[in-house]
Motif scaffolding. Sequence first.
Motif, PDB file in Angstrom:
ATOM      1  N   ALA A 261       0.830  -1.196   0.000  1.00 27.91           N
ATOM      2  CA  ALA A 261       0.000   0.000   0.000  1.00 27.91           C
ATOM      3  C   ALA A 261       0.870   1.253   0.000  1.00 27.91           C
ATOM      4  O   ALA A 261       0.586   2.220  -0.694  1.00 27.91           O
ATOM      5  CB  ALA A 261      -0.936   0.004   1.192  1.00 27.91           C
ATOM      6  N   PHE A 262       1.966   1.230   0.792  1.00 24.34           N
ATOM      7  CA  PHE A 262       2.839   2.390   0.802  1.00 24.34           C
ATOM      8  C   PHE A 262       4.234   2.006   1.269  1.00 24.34           C
ATOM      9  O   PHE A 262       4.458   0.938   1.842  1.00 24.34           O
ATOM     10  CB  PHE A 262       2.270   3.526   1.664  1.00 24.34           C
ATOM     11  N   LYS A 263       5.164   2.910   1.001  1.00 24.51           N
ATOM     12  CA  LYS A 263       6.558   2.754   1.400  1.00 24.51           C
ATOM     13  C   LYS A 263       6.996   4.036   2.087  1.00 24.51           C
ATOM     14  O   LYS A 263       6.734   5.126   1.590  1.00 24.51           O
ATOM     15  CB  LYS A 263       7.435   2.499   0.173  1.00 24.51           C
ATOM     16  N   VAL A 264       7.634   3.906   3.249  1.00 22.21           N
ATOM     17  CA  VAL A 264       8.175   5.075   3.938  1.00 22.21           C
ATOM     18  C   VAL A 264       9.696   5.003   3.889  1.00 22.21           C
ATOM     19  O   VAL A 264      10.281   3.925   3.886  1.00 22.21           O
ATOM     20  CB  VAL A 264       7.698   5.165   5.398  1.00 22.21           C
ATOM     21  N   GLN A 265      10.336   6.156   3.818  1.00 22.60           N
ATOM     22  CA  GLN A 265      11.782   6.245   3.864  1.00 22.60           C
ATOM     23  C   GLN A 265      12.177   7.374   4.794  1.00 22.60           C
ATOM     24  O   GLN A 265      11.474   8.382   4.896  1.00 22.60           O
ATOM     25  CB  GLN A 265      12.356   6.500   2.466  1.00 22.60           C
ATOM     26  N   GLY A 266      13.321   7.226   5.441  1.00 23.62           N
ATOM     27  CA  GLY A 266      13.715   8.187   6.450  1.00 23.62           C
ATOM     28  C   GLY A 266      13.133   7.785   7.790  1.00 23.62           C
ATOM     29  O   GLY A 266      12.583   6.696   7.958  1.00 23.62           O
ATOM     30  N   ASN A 267      13.237   8.633   8.779  1.00 15.55           N
ATOM     31  CA  ASN A 267      12.652   8.351  10.087  1.00 15.55           C
ATOM     32  C   ASN A 267      11.136   8.292   9.960  1.00 15.55           C
ATOM     33  O   ASN A 267      10.518   9.185   9.377  1.00 15.55           O
ATOM     34  CB  ASN A 267      13.040   9.439  11.086  1.00 15.55           C
ATOM     35  N   ALA A 268      10.530   7.245  10.500  1.00 17.07           N
ATOM     36  CA  ALA A 268       9.090   7.054  10.345  1.00 17.07           C
ATOM     37  C   ALA A 268       8.469   6.595  11.655  1.00 17.07           C
ATOM     38  O   ALA A 268       9.006   5.723  12.338  1.00 17.07           O
ATOM     39  CB  ALA A 268       8.806   6.037   9.252  1.00 17.07           C
ATOM     40  N   VAL A 269       7.327   7.198  11.995  1.00 13.26           N
ATOM     41  CA  VAL A 269       6.558   6.808  13.168  1.00 13.26           C
ATOM     42  C   VAL A 269       5.146   6.485  12.702  1.00 13.26           C
ATOM     43  O   VAL A 269       4.410   7.368  12.257  1.00 13.26           O
ATOM     44  CB  VAL A 269       6.528   7.933  14.231  1.00 13.26           C
ATOM     45  N   LEU A 270       4.755   5.223  12.782  1.00 12.49           N
ATOM     46  CA  LEU A 270       3.432   4.776  12.347  1.00 12.49           C
ATOM     47  C   LEU A 270       2.641   4.378  13.592  1.00 12.49           C
ATOM     48  O   LEU A 270       3.053   3.483  14.331  1.00 12.49           O
ATOM     49  CB  LEU A 270       3.547   3.585  11.393  1.00 12.49           C
ATOM     50  N   THR A 271       1.507   5.041  13.828  1.00  8.88           N
ATOM     51  CA  THR A 271       0.771   4.864  15.069  1.00  8.88           C
ATOM     52  C   THR A 271      -0.709   4.638  14.817  1.00  8.88           C
ATOM     53  O   THR A 271      -1.357   5.451  14.144  1.00  8.88           O
ATOM     54  CB  THR A 271       0.926   6.117  15.973  1.00  8.88           C
ATOM     55  N   ASN A 272      -1.230   3.526  15.344  1.00  6.59           N
ATOM     56  CA  ASN A 272      -2.678   3.305  15.379  1.00  6.59           C
ATOM     57  C   ASN A 272      -3.311   3.336  13.991  1.00  6.59           C
ATOM     58  O   ASN A 272      -4.342   3.962  13.771  1.00  6.59           O
ATOM     59  CB  ASN A 272      -3.348   4.355  16.281  1.00  6.59           C
ATOM     60  N   ASN A 273      -2.676   2.669  13.036  1.00  8.77           N
ATOM     61  CA  ASN A 273      -3.203   2.604  11.668  1.00  8.77           C
ATOM     62  C   ASN A 273      -3.792   1.232  11.383  1.00  8.77           C
ATOM     63  O   ASN A 273      -3.374   0.226  11.956  1.00  8.77           O
ATOM     64  CB  ASN A 273      -2.084   2.888  10.667  1.00  8.77           C
ATOM     65  N   ILE A 274      -4.768   1.195  10.479  1.00  7.21           N
ATOM     66  CA  ILE A 274      -5.300  -0.064   9.955  1.00  7.21           C
ATOM     67  C   ILE A 274      -4.749  -0.240   8.544  1.00  7.21           C
ATOM     68  O   ILE A 274      -4.983   0.615   7.678  1.00  7.21           O
ATOM     69  CB  ILE A 274      -6.833  -0.058   9.932  1.00  7.21           C
ATOM     70  N   ILE A 275      -4.012  -1.313   8.332  1.00  2.00           N
ATOM     71  CA  ILE A 275      -3.425  -1.584   7.013  1.00  2.00           C
ATOM     72  C   ILE A 275      -3.867  -2.995   6.616  1.00  2.00           C
ATOM     73  O   ILE A 275      -3.381  -3.992   7.156  1.00  2.00           O
ATOM     74  CB  ILE A 275      -1.881  -1.481   7.059  1.00  2.00           C
ATOM     75  N   TRP A 276      -4.829  -3.069   5.693  1.00  2.00           N
ATOM     76  CA  TRP A 276      -5.476  -4.354   5.390  1.00  2.00           C
ATOM     77  C   TRP A 276      -5.777  -4.416   3.890  1.00  2.00           C
ATOM     78  O   TRP A 276      -6.779  -3.887   3.422  1.00  2.00           O
ATOM     79  CB  TRP A 276      -6.747  -4.521   6.204  1.00  2.00           C
ATOM     80  N   ASN A 277      -4.850  -5.028   3.163  1.00  2.00           N
ATOM     81  CA  ASN A 277      -4.959  -5.123   1.702  1.00  2.00           C
ATOM     82  C   ASN A 277      -4.678  -6.562   1.276  1.00  2.00           C
ATOM     83  O   ASN A 277      -3.564  -6.894   0.856  1.00  2.00           O
ATOM     84  CB  ASN A 277      -3.971  -4.159   1.055  1.00  2.00           C
TER      85      ASN A 277
END
Length: 294
Positions: A261-277
Amino acid sequence: MRTIYNAVYKIASDSSNPKTVYVANGTYSSSLNGQIFPIPLKSYMNLVGESQDGTILDAEYQDFIIYISAHSQSFNMSQLKLINGKAGVMTSKGIDYTVDKVTINSIVDIRLTMGFLGNKTQTARLSNLTVSNVSSPQNATGVRFLAFTNSIEMTNVEISDCRSYNWMPTLEASARGDSRFKMDGCRFYNNSNYSGDVFNTIMQVSPDYDYGQRLRIEIKNSAFYNNYQVMSAQMANIRALNDTVFISNCTFADNSGGTSAFKVQGNAVLTNNIIWNPLLPREVIIPNNTSAGI
């Protein structure tokens, strides 16, 4: 005035005395009442419709709908519905402007089209904006900020049913200098990219090549669902520079065609997400790249 174009033409830009053109409800087009497109905006002016659904600017697929003069500043538009154009809103090197309660629908061109384009923008706010049915057999984008500086804020922006057969990020934003990008309460859905050569159906937010110094990205309370791309690659690329990507309280669901669904680069903070694919082999890509930071 009989035409919106002439009303804007008669206004002188004055930073100490901003002017407003008020547009009553109704449909404004070339065939109905002699409107001239694209409708221009200039510095220190507001274009305000009576209501978002009732004040309709119809370009009848003949031209851009609104075009803002280069280097314009402190202009605003609100409560308008823009339909049937080769492009919706086009601005270059605009400074400190606001778009609020605007609908952009049915934007079509054979080669290159965009619902909203801000080229080299310096500070902009988009709120309560709806962009839908932007399409081209070549290149199409819902919202595009090329080489922006300072800040872009998108609040309650909806982009849907956009499609292209060559290149189509629903949102593209590239940053120069020391900048930040913020998205809150947005929805991107039912967008499709049928190209086998490019990716980023959902969005591309990143520094502008060698011109970026710092980019901070905040995406929260937003939903990205039912988007599709042919190419097997990430469907969104979200890259900070010398700062952090924050993604919180977001949903990425039922997207298909890519590898993640997505790609992060660098410092990343992922909080309380729904990722369902379920139709993707991966949900999110976080590269093990210590030079960029994790």
